[in-house]
Every structure is written in structure tokens, then in C-alpha cells.
Design a protein around this motif. Structure first.
Motif, PDB file in Angstrom:
ATOM      1  N   PHE A 204       0.830  -1.199   0.000  1.00  0.00           N
ATOM      2  CA  PHE A 204       0.000   0.000   0.000  1.00  0.00           C
ATOM      3  C   PHE A 204       0.871   1.257   0.000  1.00  0.00           C
ATOM      4  N   GLU A 205       0.424   2.252  -0.773  1.00  0.00           N
ATOM      5  CA  GLU A 205       1.032   3.582  -0.737  1.00  0.00           C
ATOM      6  C   GLU A 205      -0.075   4.621  -0.636  1.00  0.00           C
ATOM      7  N   PHE A 206       0.316   5.816  -0.192  1.00  0.00           N
ATOM      8  CA  PHE A 206      -0.679   6.836   0.127  1.00  0.00           C
ATOM      9  C   PHE A 206      -0.195   8.196  -0.372  1.00  0.00           C
ATOM     10  N   LEU A 207      -1.144   8.971  -0.896  1.00  0.00           N
ATOM     11  CA  LEU A 207      -0.859  10.321  -1.361  1.00  0.00           C
ATOM     12  C   LEU A 207      -1.860  11.274  -0.716  1.00  0.00           C
ATOM     13  N   PRO A 208      -1.390  12.331  -0.018  1.00  0.00           N
ATOM     14  CA  PRO A 208      -2.346  13.280   0.558  1.00  0.00           C
ATOM     15  C   PRO A 208      -3.352  13.739  -0.496  1.00  0.00           C
ATOM     16  N   LEU A 209      -4.615  13.686  -0.148  1.00  0.00           N
ATOM     17  CA  LEU A 209      -5.665  13.995  -1.117  1.00  0.00           C
ATOM     18  C   LEU A 209      -5.507  15.402  -1.689  1.00  0.00           C
TER      19      LEU A 209
ATOM     20  N   GLU B 147      -0.433   2.947  15.023  1.00  0.00           N
ATOM     21  CA  GLU B 147       0.074   1.779  15.744  1.00  0.00           C
ATOM     22  C   GLU B 147      -0.978   1.279  16.715  1.00  0.00           C
ATOM     23  N   PRO B 148      -1.725   0.254  16.317  1.00  0.00           N
ATOM     24  CA  PRO B 148      -1.657  -0.425  15.021  1.00  0.00           C
ATOM     25  C   PRO B 148      -2.299   0.428  13.918  1.00  0.00           C
ATOM     26  N   PRO B 149      -2.002   0.110  12.628  1.00  0.00           N
ATOM     27  CA  PRO B 149      -2.556   0.919  11.543  1.00  0.00           C
ATOM     28  C   PRO B 149      -4.047   0.629  11.332  1.00  0.00           C
ATOM     29  N   ARG B 150      -4.872   1.574  11.715  1.00  0.00           N
ATOM     30  CA  ARG B 150      -6.318   1.452  11.517  1.00  0.00           C
ATOM     31  C   ARG B 150      -6.803   2.667  10.734  1.00  0.00           C
ATOM     32  N   LEU B 151      -7.698   2.436   9.801  1.00  0.00           N
ATOM     33  CA  LEU B 151      -8.165   3.513   8.932  1.00  0.00           C
ATOM     34  C   LEU B 151      -9.667   3.439   8.760  1.00  0.00           C
ATOM     35  N   ILE B 152     -10.214   4.492   8.199  1.00  0.00           N
ATOM     36  CA  ILE B 152     -11.618   4.506   7.801  1.00  0.00           C
ATOM     37  C   ILE B 152     -11.691   4.860   6.326  1.00  0.00           C
ATOM     38  N   TYR B 153     -12.704   4.342   5.669  1.00  0.00           N
ATOM     39  CA  TYR B 153     -12.973   4.699   4.273  1.00  0.00           C
ATOM     40  C   TYR B 153     -13.694   6.036   4.269  1.00  0.00           C
ATOM     41  N   VAL B 154     -13.185   6.998   3.493  1.00  0.00           N
ATOM     42  CA  VAL B 154     -13.742   8.341   3.467  1.00  0.00           C
ATOM     43  C   VAL B 154     -14.581   8.572   2.213  1.00  0.00           C
TER      44      VAL B 154
ATOM     45  N   VAL C 289      -8.839   7.312   2.077  1.00  0.00           N
ATOM     46  CA  VAL C 289      -8.847   6.746   3.424  1.00  0.00           C
ATOM     47  C   VAL C 289      -8.244   7.747   4.403  1.00  0.00           C
ATOM     48  N   ARG C 290      -8.544   7.547   5.675  1.00  0.00           N
ATOM     49  CA  ARG C 290      -8.002   8.396   6.739  1.00  0.00           C
ATOM     50  C   ARG C 290      -7.604   7.490   7.901  1.00  0.00           C
TER      51      ARG C 290
ATOM     52  N   ILE D 171      -5.174  12.616   8.319  1.00  0.00           N
ATOM     53  CA  ILE D 171      -5.004  13.176   6.973  1.00  0.00           C
ATOM     54  C   ILE D 171      -5.716  12.282   5.971  1.00  0.00           C
ATOM     55  N   ASP D 172      -6.406  12.893   5.007  1.00  0.00           N
ATOM     56  CA  ASP D 172      -7.078  12.125   3.963  1.00  0.00           C
ATOM     57  C   ASP D 172      -6.069  11.782   2.868  1.00  0.00           C
ATOM     58  N   TYR D 173      -5.994  10.473   2.548  1.00  0.00           N
ATOM     59  CA  TYR D 173      -5.035   9.989   1.547  1.00  0.00           C
ATOM     60  C   TYR D 173      -5.754   9.291   0.404  1.00  0.00           C
ATOM     61  N   ALA D 174      -5.287   9.529  -0.828  1.00  0.00           N
ATOM     62  CA  ALA D 174      -5.661   8.684  -1.953  1.00  0.00           C
ATOM     63  C   ALA D 174      -4.848   7.398  -1.852  1.00  0.00           C
ATOM     64  N   LEU D 175      -5.505   6.275  -2.086  1.00  0.00           N
ATOM     65  CA  LEU D 175      -4.884   4.962  -1.865  1.00  0.00           C
ATOM     66  C   LEU D 175      -4.373   4.374  -3.179  1.00  0.00           C
ATOM     67  N   PHE D 176      -3.137   3.859  -3.154  1.00  0.00           N
ATOM     68  CA  PHE D 176      -2.516   3.190  -4.300  1.00  0.00           C
ATOM     69  C   PHE D 176      -2.085   1.794  -3.857  1.00  0.00           C
ATOM     70  N   VAL D 177      -2.224   0.819  -4.763  1.00  0.00           N
ATOM     71  CA  VAL D 177      -1.877  -0.560  -4.411  1.00  0.00           C
ATOM     72  C   VAL D 177      -0.956  -1.171  -5.458  1.00  0.00           C
ATOM     73  N   THR D 178      -0.067  -2.034  -4.981  1.00  0.00           N
ATOM     74  CA  THR D 178       0.716  -2.929  -5.834  1.00  0.00           C
ATOM     75  C   THR D 178       0.310  -4.341  -5.426  1.00  0.00           C
TER      76      THR D 178
END
Length: 529
Positions: free
Chosen positions: A316-321, A373-380, A367-368, A346-353
Motif C-alpha cells: 500500500f502507498e498513500f498520497l495526501p488527497l 500503531e496499530p494501523p487502523r483507517l476509515i474509508y472516506v 482513506v483516513r 489526513i485524507d489519503y488517496a490509496l494506491f496498491v501494488t
């Protein structure tokens, strides 16, 4: 083929539950898992011609990958995927690929095709099972595996690729692919419906066939998009009622029913109705998955966010929206960051490999992180499904939360909704207008609502949730919203008209154009102000 008795698998699930609980309690393991996943994927995908030409190498260091390999959108990868469908080998992944998933097309109105390689199928199997283990850890027992698991998804029928009749490639719907690729023990002991029923393409026919079979089974887990779960539950309860007996909820039919798995859209607008239809003690378990990969799964209480599935084989990679621009993706590669670099809030655009041959692929989701720690997010929401026609930048999550809050406060129940810009003429040439809400409420509200009353309350909530929207309203750039209350069945008509009735399809919550709103206006004969 020999299959062990169910008791053997139940014992194995108990052991796996304990191991998963231990794994989830480990500190800072997710970053190490992501680093290992990145190394594995570089090694696996480097022989593919497309990625080799793009700069992917075995043992490639992440900083070099970050600066060298450009992110890509689904449209930019479509020509390469078309080559794979025609039978060309070694394009996005080593070897040939003959199976593709059709996405639901919520964003652009048409489906994309995602290659389903053998490594990606292994990811689906492992991650899908892990999502259930996250639930058994939460529940502190594995009793949910004592019954059958009913999944209401897309058709599992494999169809030829349109326009390529001579090719061997086949297309399936997501998540109907689950029924195509089940481990034999799950097919024998756990999974519902049968493969024969899952392959029925017509949604009403498949729905009735599933309801006819499920009424007599010991169902312990039910999974579906919230909207279709409501439709199915009502269908099954109506079929099961007799003149002498009214069945109030599914737990009366299935005494061991304990878990509802939901995905696809926020459950908030449907929660109260689902609680009434499913039963008072059913646990809700959220899974965040896309056609391309599994992303995250609930591992705690609903407000705690979803645990990123860092060890399921996807990087997973992330880019600030605020920096996201689909037209400039190739220039944005160095700006993407791995899990180790994210910040909460921070709201991030999600990228996947992924193991399916997608590298730095723009998933289209926002996602935000609520914790790192641990990595938990919500779908925005979606990068494209947000309201920004007037520069307000209102996200899908904020729209959903505003409507849910207002309706919960007044005892109104939402069946479906959509929000779009309604433009006003302006002699100066400046873009002005308002938000137009299309809302379908269910009958039975204690208080009878009116559109202007709902609009006034939504205005207050949305200004509270989104300061940028509040600023646009104060500056007079936007006018007060308008709410169109529509008759029951309007959104069902839109779904049918658009060829999106049933299975994996859903109504876009918002768009910054009038692609959906224009059709709703025609259906309802509402005239624009």
C-alpha cells in the motif's frame, strides 16, 4: 477428492484464531510486513515486460522505486490489460492470464477489468479467510464456523470477453469470484449458496433461488452489501411467513446466526433497518475490499477503524488527497509514501501494488488513518465521487454522516440518496449554485418530514463537518441546499435503468456532475430551479 470431517476444520480454526490474536497484538509488525511484501512483489513482477520497461527490477530499493516507477490509473493500464485478454503472455505478470474481474463501475459508469492471476487468487483465499479470523478474535470464539456462511454477491458465471469470442479469456463479477475459487473444505462444509445457484446471472432469479435454499439451513454468517442485505432479508422473511406465524427477523429463522459481514458502502444509513431485520444480537463485521485486493478488516469496536491487512500480499502507498490530480499521476510518484510515513487525521488517496500485476495502481479510494500503531483507517470516499463543483471539497463520508445524523435524530429511515451540484446562472461567469439532495425515505416515520426542513438541518450538520463548505456558504459562493424527497422505488428504477440491479452494484452517493441527478430528474419529473 477426500475432505476431512468438519470437526477437524473447526479444531484448526480454533488454533488459527489464537494465532491471529497473537499476530494482531504484536507491536509495529505492519511496517515490517509491508517491507517484506514490497520485496516479494518486486521479485515476482520484475519479469513482466510492461513493468520491466517501467523500471521495476528484482531487489529494487523502495526509494528508487518511489522516484522511478510512475503511478497509473485504470484507464492508463487498460491497453495492457486488453493485450492480456487477447492471450499475450508476460505483460503485467509472468505467464498468461485467462480470468478477469469486472468491477462495479460506480465511478465512471462502466466496468473495468482486473486480471486475476494465480498469486492474486491465493491472496483472495487467504485474505478472505483472515477477515473471518479477525471476527473470531473479536468474538473470542470460533462458533461462527459451526454453521453455514451465506454470501450475497455478484454472479459467479464465467462469461467470454465481449468482442473476443475466439479468445479463451473469461470474465467474472466481483465478489462472485469467491464461488469460483473456494477451497474444497469450505465449499463442502461452509459456503452458501451452491455453485449452481451462484452462477445464475439474472439477479431476481438468483435472489429467489438463494432465499428458497437458505430458509432451511443453519446459517451462522451472512455477508452482503447493506442495500442488498435489506432486499434479501425482506424477501426471505416474506417467504417464510405463514398465516399463523409472523417472522420478525432472521435470527428467528436461523437461531445460530451471529455475524453480518458488510462491505461496499458505509452501513450507517441502513444500520437501524438492518438491526431490525437481522436480529437483536447479530454482530456487524466490516470488511474493506475491492476487486483489486483486500484492504482492511474490523478488529475492534466500530468506532476504532479497520485494521490494514499489511501481511496479505498487497503493498500500500498513500498520497495526501490535497495533492491528488489524476491528470498528473506520472509526476506524483515521488510524493507517494509507504505505511511508515502516514499520519493520523489526513485524507489519503490509496494506491496498491498487487499480486495481480497492478503496480502503484490508483484505486480511486480515499482513506483516513485513525491510528498508526496499530494501523487502523476509515474509508472516506472516492477520489472522483466528492462534491467540488464550487470548490467546497465535501467528501462522501461527510455527506453520509450528515444525513445519518439528521435522520437518526428525527426517526427517519433512509432507503437511498444521491447528492449533486445544481448550477445557477450568473452574469459574471462565476460558477455558483447549491447542492441538490435526492433522498428516498422509508415509510413509517414518527415525524412526517418535508424537504425544506431536512435541507435546513443538513445545512447545519454539513457546515459543522466541513469548514470549507461553511466558508463557501458564508461567502455567498453557494446557496442553501435543496432536498428532493422522492417516492419509494425511484432509486431501484435508476439501478435497473442503468443495468446495475443486484449483486455488487450500488448507487453513487455523490458526483460533481449531474450524470445520476439528470436521470433522477427525468424519472421523477422534477424541474431544475
Amino acid at each position: 477428492m477426500f475432505v476431512w470431517p468438519k470437526s477437524i476444520y473447526t479444531f484448526s480454526v480454533n488454533w488459527r484464531t489464537a494465532a491471529t490474536g497473537w499476530k494482531l497484538r504484536r507491536k509495529r509488525s505492519a511496517i515490517r510486513q509491508q517491507e517484506q511484501t514490497f520485496s516479494n512483489l518486486m521479485r515476482e513482477l520484475s519479469p513482466a515486460t510492461f513493468w520491466r520497461e517501467a523500471g521495476v527490477e528484482c531487489n529494487l530499493a523502495y526509494p528508487i522505486f518511489q522516484s522511478r516507477v510512475a503511478p497509473r490509473s485504470p484507464e492508463q493500464l487498460a491497453p495492457a490489460i486488453a493485450r492480456m485478454k487477447r492471450g499475450e503472455a508476460g505483460v503485467l505478470c509472468p505467464g498468461k492470464c485467462s480470468l478477469f474481474l469486472s468491477t462495479c463501475g460506480t465511478v465512471n459508469g462502466h466496468s473495468n477489468h482486473v486480471p486475476v492471476t494465480e498469486p492474486l487468487r491465493a491472496h483472495y483465499r487467504r485474505a478472505a479467510f483472515d477477515t473471518l479470523l479477525y471476527y473470531t478474535v473479536r468474538a473470542r470464539h470460533s462458533g461462527v464456523f459451526g454453521g453455514r456462511h451465506l454470501w450475497l454477491g455478484g454472479s459467479a458465471a464465467l462469461k467470454p470477453v465481449e468482442g473476443l469470442a475466439a479468445a479463451s479469456a473469461r470474465v467474472a463479477e466481483a465478489p462472485g469470484i469467491a464461488a469460483v475459487d473456494l477451497p474444497l473444505w469450505m465449499e463442502r462444509h461452509v459456503y452458501e449458496p451452491t455453485a449452481e445457484i451462484a452462477q445464475i446471472e439474472d439477479w431476481p432469479t438468483r435472489l429467489n433461488a438463494i432465499a428458497g435454499r437458505a430458509s432451511g439451513l443453519d446459517i451462522s454468517l451472512f455477508g452482503a452489501l447493506p442495500r442488498w442485505a435489506v432486499v434479501f432479508a425482506r424477501t426471505l422473511l416474506e417467504r417464510s411467513a405463514t398465516p399463523a406465524r409472523r417472522v420478525r427477523h432472521l435470527q428467528e429463522l436461523w437461531p445460530n446466526f451471529e455475524c453480518f459481514v458488510h462491505t461496499g458502502v458505509p452501513v450507517g444509513p441502513f444500520y437501524e433497518e438492518l438491526r431490525e431485520l437481522l436480529g437483536p444480537t447479530v454482530r456487524f463485521h466490516e470488511v474493506y475490499a475491492a476487486s483489486e485486493a483486500f484492504i482492511a478488516t474490523q478488529d475492534g469496536e466500530p468506532g476504532a477503524g479497520l485494521r490494514l491487512m499489511a501481511d496479505a500480499g498487497v503493498f500500500f502507498e498513500f498520497l495526501p488527497l490535497a495533492e491528488f490530480d489524476e491528470l498528473r499521476l506520472k509526476q506524483l510518484g515521488p510524493r507517494l509514501i509507504p505505511l511508515a510515513g502516514v499520519t493520523s487525521g489526513i485524507d489519503y488517496a490509496l494506491f496498491v501494488t498487487t499480486p495481480g500485476g497492478l503496480v502503484r495502481y490508483a484505486l480511486g479510494d480515499v482513506v483516513r488513518f485513525v491510528s498508526t500503531e496499530p494501523p487502523r483507517l476509515i474509508y472516506v470516499g472516492r477520489t472522483t465521487l466528492r462534491l467540488h463543483a464550487f470548490g467546497e471539497n465535501v467528501l462522501e463520508k461527510e455527506i453520509t454522516e450528515a444525513l445519518t445524523t439528521v435522520c437518526d435524530r428525527h426517526g427517519w429511515s433512509v432507503a437511498n440518496f444521491h447528492v449533486a451540484p445544481l448550477f445557477a446562472s450568473n452574469r459574471t461567469g462565476a460558477i455558483r449554485g447549491r447542492h441538490e439532495w435526492w433522498v428516498e425515505l422509508r415509510a413509517g416515520s414518527v415525524e412526517t418530514p418535508r424537504g425544506p426542513d431536512i435541507a435546513e438541518k443538513l445545512e447545519v450538520e454539513l457546515q459543522r463537518l466541513n469548514p470549507n463548505y461553511a466558508a463557501k456558504r458564508r461567502a455567498g459562493i453557494m446557496e442553501a441546499p435543496i432536498v428532493r424527497l422522492v417516492m419509494p422505488g425511484v432509486f431501484q428504477h435508476w439501478l435497473r435503468f442503468s443495468g446495475k440491479w443486484g449483486g455488487q452494484f450500488k448507487t453513487p452517493r455523490c458526483r460533481s456532475d449531474r450524470q445520476v441527478a439528470g436521470v433522477l430528474a427525468q424519472i421523477t419529473n422534477f424541474a431544475q430551479d
